[in-house]
Design a protein around this motif. Structure first.
Motif, PDB file in Angstrom:
ATOM      1  N   ARG A 210      27.259  36.586  34.149  1.00  0.00           N
ATOM      2  CA  ARG A 210      25.825  36.513  34.430  1.00  0.00           C
ATOM      3  C   ARG A 210      25.372  35.164  34.971  1.00  0.00           C
ATOM      4  NH1 ARG A 210      23.569  40.238  29.364  1.00  0.00           N
ATOM      5  NH2 ARG A 210      24.619  42.136  30.122  1.00  0.00           N
ATOM      6  N   THR A 211      26.260  34.209  35.097  1.00  0.00           N
ATOM      7  CA  THR A 211      25.918  32.912  35.688  1.00  0.00           C
ATOM      8  C   THR A 211      27.066  32.468  36.593  1.00  0.00           C
ATOM      9  OG1 THR A 211      26.911  31.581  33.930  1.00  0.00           O
ATOM     10  CG2 THR A 211      24.613  32.267  33.621  1.00  0.00           C
ATOM     11  N   ILE A 212      26.769  31.512  37.451  1.00  0.00           N
ATOM     12  CA  ILE A 212      27.801  30.973  38.341  1.00  0.00           C
ATOM     13  C   ILE A 212      28.853  30.219  37.535  1.00  0.00           C
ATOM     14  CG2 ILE A 212      28.192  29.366  40.241  1.00  0.00           C
ATOM     15  CD1 ILE A 212      25.463  30.097  41.318  1.00  0.00           C
ATOM     16  N   ASP A 213      28.440  29.534  36.469  1.00  0.00           N
ATOM     17  CA  ASP A 213      29.407  28.831  35.631  1.00  0.00           C
ATOM     18  C   ASP A 213      30.377  29.809  34.966  1.00  0.00           C
ATOM     19  OD1 ASP A 213      28.336  26.381  36.271  1.00  0.00           O
ATOM     20  OD2 ASP A 213      26.955  26.353  34.553  1.00  0.00           O
ATOM     21  N   GLU A 214      29.871  30.942  34.494  1.00  0.00           N
ATOM     22  CA  GLU A 214      30.751  31.952  33.901  1.00  0.00           C
ATOM     23  C   GLU A 214      31.719  32.512  34.941  1.00  0.00           C
ATOM     24  OE1 GLU A 214      28.363  34.951  32.130  1.00  0.00           O
ATOM     25  OE2 GLU A 214      27.563  33.652  30.534  1.00  0.00           O
ATOM     26  N   LEU A 215      31.263  32.644  36.169  1.00  0.00           N
ATOM     27  CA  LEU A 215      32.134  33.139  37.229  1.00  0.00           C
ATOM     28  C   LEU A 215      33.269  32.153  37.499  1.00  0.00           C
ATOM     29  CD1 LEU A 215      32.502  35.427  39.301  1.00  0.00           C
ATOM     30  CD2 LEU A 215      31.050  34.142  40.866  1.00  0.00           C
ATOM     31  N   ARG A 216      32.966  30.874  37.454  1.00  0.00           N
ATOM     32  CA  ARG A 216      33.983  29.859  37.698  1.00  0.00           C
ATOM     33  C   ARG A 216      35.003  29.768  36.553  1.00  0.00           C
ATOM     34  NH1 ARG A 216      29.622  25.612  40.260  1.00  0.00           N
ATOM     35  NH2 ARG A 216      30.100  26.039  42.457  1.00  0.00           N
ATOM     36  N   MET A 217      34.656  30.289  35.390  1.00  0.00           N
ATOM     37  CA  MET A 217      35.547  30.224  34.232  1.00  0.00           C
ATOM     38  C   MET A 217      36.455  31.445  34.123  1.00  0.00           C
ATOM     39  SD  MET A 217      32.861  28.682  31.427  1.00  0.00           S
ATOM     40  CE  MET A 217      34.058  28.821  30.092  1.00  0.00           C
ATOM     41  N   LEU A 218      36.387  32.390  35.072  1.00  0.00           N
ATOM     42  CA  LEU A 218      37.240  33.570  35.025  1.00  0.00           C
ATOM     43  C   LEU A 218      38.700  33.180  35.207  1.00  0.00           C
ATOM     44  CD1 LEU A 218      35.229  36.163  37.157  1.00  0.00           C
ATOM     45  CD2 LEU A 218      35.402  36.053  34.668  1.00  0.00           C
ATOM     46  N   SER A 219      39.560  33.964  34.619  1.00  0.00           N
ATOM     47  CA  SER A 219      40.997  33.714  34.747  1.00  0.00           C
ATOM     48  C   SER A 219      41.475  34.079  36.153  1.00  0.00           C
ATOM     49  CB  SER A 219      41.763  34.521  33.707  1.00  0.00           C
ATOM     50  OG  SER A 219      41.633  35.915  33.973  1.00  0.00           O
ATOM     51  N   HIS A 220      42.718  33.676  36.451  1.00  0.00           N
ATOM     52  CA  HIS A 220      43.278  33.958  37.775  1.00  0.00           C
ATOM     53  C   HIS A 220      43.387  35.458  38.008  1.00  0.00           C
ATOM     54  CE1 HIS A 220      45.746  33.477  41.366  1.00  0.00           C
ATOM     55  NE2 HIS A 220      46.608  34.341  40.841  1.00  0.00           N
ATOM     56  N   ASP A 221      43.796  36.211  36.996  1.00  0.00           N
ATOM     57  CA  ASP A 221      43.929  37.661  37.146  1.00  0.00           C
ATOM     58  C   ASP A 221      42.574  38.325  37.380  1.00  0.00           C
ATOM     59  OD1 ASP A 221      46.647  37.446  36.815  1.00  0.00           O
ATOM     60  OD2 ASP A 221      46.594  37.877  34.652  1.00  0.00           O
ATOM     61  N   GLU A 222      41.553  37.857  36.677  1.00  0.00           N
ATOM     62  CA  GLU A 222      40.220  38.448  36.854  1.00  0.00           C
ATOM     63  C   GLU A 222      39.659  38.119  38.230  1.00  0.00           C
ATOM     64  OE1 GLU A 222      38.269  38.763  32.438  1.00  0.00           O
ATOM     65  OE2 GLU A 222      38.438  36.765  33.304  1.00  0.00           O
ATOM     66  N   LEU A 223      39.895  36.917  38.704  1.00  0.00           N
ATOM     67  CA  LEU A 223      39.461  36.559  40.053  1.00  0.00           C
ATOM     68  C   LEU A 223      40.184  37.405  41.098  1.00  0.00           C
ATOM     69  CD1 LEU A 223      39.271  32.660  39.851  1.00  0.00           C
ATOM     70  CD2 LEU A 223      37.357  34.243  40.056  1.00  0.00           C
ATOM     71  N   ARG A 224      41.439  37.728  40.862  1.00  0.00           N
ATOM     72  CA  ARG A 224      42.189  38.572  41.797  1.00  0.00           C
ATOM     73  C   ARG A 224      41.611  39.985  41.823  1.00  0.00           C
ATOM     74  NH1 ARG A 224      48.419  39.055  40.618  1.00  0.00           N
ATOM     75  NH2 ARG A 224      47.531  40.140  38.813  1.00  0.00           N
ATOM     76  N   VAL A 225      41.205  40.513  40.658  1.00  0.00           N
ATOM     77  CA  VAL A 225      40.560  41.833  40.610  1.00  0.00           C
ATOM     78  C   VAL A 225      39.253  41.810  41.384  1.00  0.00           C
ATOM     79  CG1 VAL A 225      39.441  43.503  39.088  1.00  0.00           C
ATOM     80  CG2 VAL A 225      41.626  42.512  38.442  1.00  0.00           C
ATOM     81  N   LEU A 226      38.492  40.761  41.191  1.00  0.00           N
ATOM     82  CA  LEU A 226      37.209  40.664  41.894  1.00  0.00           C
ATOM     83  C   LEU A 226      37.419  40.496  43.391  1.00  0.00           C
ATOM     84  CD1 LEU A 226      34.146  40.508  41.754  1.00  0.00           C
ATOM     85  CD2 LEU A 226      34.339  38.084  41.206  1.00  0.00           C
ATOM     86  N   SER A 227      38.411  39.724  43.804  1.00  0.00           N
ATOM     87  CA  SER A 227      38.660  39.500  45.228  1.00  0.00           C
ATOM     88  C   SER A 227      39.114  40.770  45.934  1.00  0.00           C
ATOM     89  CB  SER A 227      39.726  38.416  45.412  1.00  0.00           C
ATOM     90  OG  SER A 227      39.306  37.202  44.859  1.00  0.00           O
ATOM     91  N   SER A 228      39.746  41.704  45.194  1.00  0.00           N
ATOM     92  CA  SER A 228      40.221  42.943  45.812  1.00  0.00           C
ATOM     93  C   SER A 228      39.117  43.951  46.058  1.00  0.00           C
ATOM     94  CB  SER A 228      41.296  43.586  44.922  1.00  0.00           C
ATOM     95  OG  SER A 228      40.737  43.982  43.676  1.00  0.00           O
ATOM     96  N   SER A 229      37.945  43.742  45.470  1.00  0.00           N
ATOM     97  CA  SER A 229      36.837  44.681  45.680  1.00  0.00           C
ATOM     98  C   SER A 229      36.214  44.450  47.043  1.00  0.00           C
ATOM     99  CB  SER A 229      35.779  44.523  44.582  1.00  0.00           C
ATOM    100  OG  SER A 229      35.245  43.220  44.592  1.00  0.00           O
ATOM    101  N   SER A 230      35.668  45.514  47.613  1.00  0.00           N
ATOM    102  CA  SER A 230      35.180  45.468  48.996  1.00  0.00           C
ATOM    103  C   SER A 230      33.970  44.577  49.161  1.00  0.00           C
ATOM    104  CB  SER A 230      34.840  46.888  49.480  1.00  0.00           C
ATOM    105  OG  SER A 230      33.835  47.456  48.651  1.00  0.00           O
TER     106      SER A 230
END
Length: 579
Positions: A210-230
């Motif tokens: 819910r915040t940009i800081d929380e987004l920056r704290m995501l793990s590498h695997d979670e960022l990869r899941v998010l990056s794969s979305s359209s």
């Protein structure tokens, strides 16, 4: 923030109409020739003057106001701009000494102004109350809920419920902040906040973001899941440089970008033609490619956090084949080699090339060239909405990141006008604002036309047996054009933005002319000749009508003419000369 961009909520289509109603009300408020704040102060002052007698009612206030400023108290007369401002406030403060009297004055003034607003197009009781709240306090319940990340109340007083897909109306401000990250779409930001499935296989993150800081704290695997979305491709670069990309772009830097882009595209055009082409920048010649600001830089004179540049040519198209056989793709590669654009491989770019959708059609009887995107494929009846959105655009474009000399990063958008004849439509669409575009397209639909970034088309909802309509072009001294079903208005008759705006009416080729007021005129049982007088209204005049009503000045002007003594052709000549 709640729906995604362009009012394109497929999960809850009803909200698309609601968003458009907000846009219409906003346009009406912008076009008022009287001040809401001054009207509230004036009504309070007038109520204060009656404090010694019985409490003044809304009807009495309207009658009293109309007696001074003119107008019809039945509809609560329009309040002029020159109503007292500071003097009114001082008088109200001096005359009104009782708290109870002040409260009554405020209540009566609010009711009076709301009643006045309800007489305007596209504004009902609920919208009028919101407008008055904003004018009086600077906020309203819906805005307060938005800023507090709460689900707002609807017009019935109930909280907005989640959609069938689980998307909520809560957290709108947080969703909006997330969606400002480059590469993260509005719908994807909403999915992060509401903890909805992401990625092609419906994966979820471990918890809501819910915040940009929380987004920056995501793990590498979670960022990869998010990056794969359209809706989140390339967002890692945007997240890393978010603060820098949100900074205001200096006008000097914007002019530098414009100059470099112009010089590069002209150099490439000269190489293709094997002929030097580089006229003066302020000369709009027919031999060179031109670059100009659109978007906020053209509307406001300042570019904001990004810079929109439109490229166009008087005689050449944007592409002549697939791949690199176009203007935009070689331009991007040249700017990347020069170190001015961040490449897509280690940054972010969103490039759209549409040559395959702009191929010429065959079989035109008049010998002219019409392309695939320059016709409608089916009638646009408006039942499903969407005609007012900005989604249909076949101009080549690239959204990318510019690197300045000092290494500063800025967002820029490059748009290449598809064909020379489409330039006025591309300018209108990309200059904006979105509110202006949506209302112009809504008005075009009311005239039996569809307006987009490529032309003005017969949308197939009016016309005779063959669907052909007659379009009146006021910018060319009363000229008309007979347009076949789903075909564009001839481009040689609409060569400027003003000509687009001044398209007047459409009618069946075999019937009497009907103005944009059509149904309203018939409601008042006006004769055919009077409808011909009404035929000479433009796009903007449609905003003066709503729910079967005609603005008082329009009706008075028409009824005051001795129309029984005048010939119809003379009326048309007089209208063409502004008489």
């Amino acid at each position: 923030a709640v729906q995604g961009d362009d009012y394109a909520d497929t999960d809850r289509p009803s909200t698309n109409h609601e968003a458009l109603s907000y846009a219409r009300a906003a346009a009406v408020v912008l076009s008022l020739d009287w001040s809401i704040e001054d009207a509230l102060a004036e009504c309070e002052r007038r109520h204060a003057l009656h404090r010694g007698s019985t409490a003044i009612t809304v009807a009495q206030a309207a009658t009293d106001f109309a007696a001074t400023y003119g107008g019809d108290p039945a509809t609560t007369a329009i309040i002029p701009v020159n109503a007292p401002t500071a003097a009114t406030n001082a008088t109200t403060a001096a005359v009104t000494t009782s708290t109870g009297a002040t409260t009554t004055a405020v209540t009566t003034a609010t009711a009076t102004v709301e009643r006045c607003l309800r007489g305007e197009p596209f504004i009902g009781a609920f919208r009028a109350s919101q407008i008055v709240q904003l004018a009086r306090t600077g906020t309203c319940e819906a805005l307060r809920a938005f800023e507090a990340d709460e689900a707002p109340l609807d017009s019935t007083g109930a909280r907005r419920r989640p959609t069938s897909a689980g998307r909520t109306a809560a957290g709108a401000a947080a969703k909006l902040r997330l969606s400002r990250i480059l590469g993260l779409s509005s719908l994807r930001a909403g999915a992060l906040y509401d903890h909805l499935p992401l990625g092609p296989h419906g994966q979820r993150l471990s918890k809501p973001v819910r915040t940009i800081d929380e987004l920056r704290m995501l793990s590498h695997d979670e960022l990869r899941v998010l990056s794969s979305s359209s809706g989140a491709r390339g967002f890692k670069f945007g997240l890393e440089h978010h603060e820098q990309l949100q900074a205001e772009l200096p006008m000097a830097t914007a002019r530098e970008v414009l100059c470099v882009v112009r010089q590069t595209v002209r150099f490439q055009a000269s190489e293709r033609a094997r002929l030097q082409r580089d006229c003066a920048d302020d000369v709009q010649c027919e031999c060179c490619w031109h670059a100009e600001f659109v978007g906020g830089a053209r509307r406001r004179g300042t570019p904001g956090h990004d810079c929109d540049i439109l490229l166009w040519h008087r005689r050449e198209a944007a592409s002549w084949g697939e791949g690199e056989a176009c203007v935009l793709y070689p331009l991007l590669r040249a700017l990347e080699r020069a170190g001015r654009l961040v490449p897509a491989t280690n940054g972010w770019q969103m490039v759209s090339l549409h040559h395959a959708k702009r191929l010429p059609l065959r079989g035109r009887r008049d010998g002219s060239v019409l392309r695939q995107h320059q016709r409608l494929t089916r009638p646009v009846d408006g039942a499903g909405g969407g005609f007012e959105n900005l989604s249909f655009d076949r101009h080549d474009r690239a959204f990318c990141v510019w690197r300045g000399h000092a290494g500063a990063l800025h967002r820029i958008d490059l748009i290449v006008c598809a064909t020379p004849e489409e330039l006025p439509f591309a300018r209108i669409a990309w200059t904006g604002s979105r509110l202006l575009n949506r209302l112009m397209r809504t008005q075009a639909h009311a005239l039996g036309l569809t307006l987009n970034a490529h032309g003005l088309f017969n949308n197939g909802t009016r016309g005779g047996v063959d669907g052909r309509i007659l379009v009146h072009l006021d910018a060319r001294a009363g000229s008309t054009a007979s347009v076949a079903k789903l075909q564009p208005v001839p481009y040689d008759l609409i060569s400027s933005e003003e000509a687009v705006i001044r398209v007047r009416i459409c009618s069946d080729t075999g019937a009497s002319m009907h103005a944009s007021f059509g149904a309203r005129a018939r409601r008042f049982c006006m004769p055919v000749l009077l409808r011909k007088v009404l035929a000479h209204f433009s796009f903007v005049d449609m905003l003066c009508t709503s729910k079967g009503k005609v603005r008082k000045w329009s009706l008075f002007w028409c009824l005051a003419l001795p129309i029984n003594c005048l010939h119809a052709s003379w009326l048309r000549q007089a209208a063409n000369h502004g008489t």
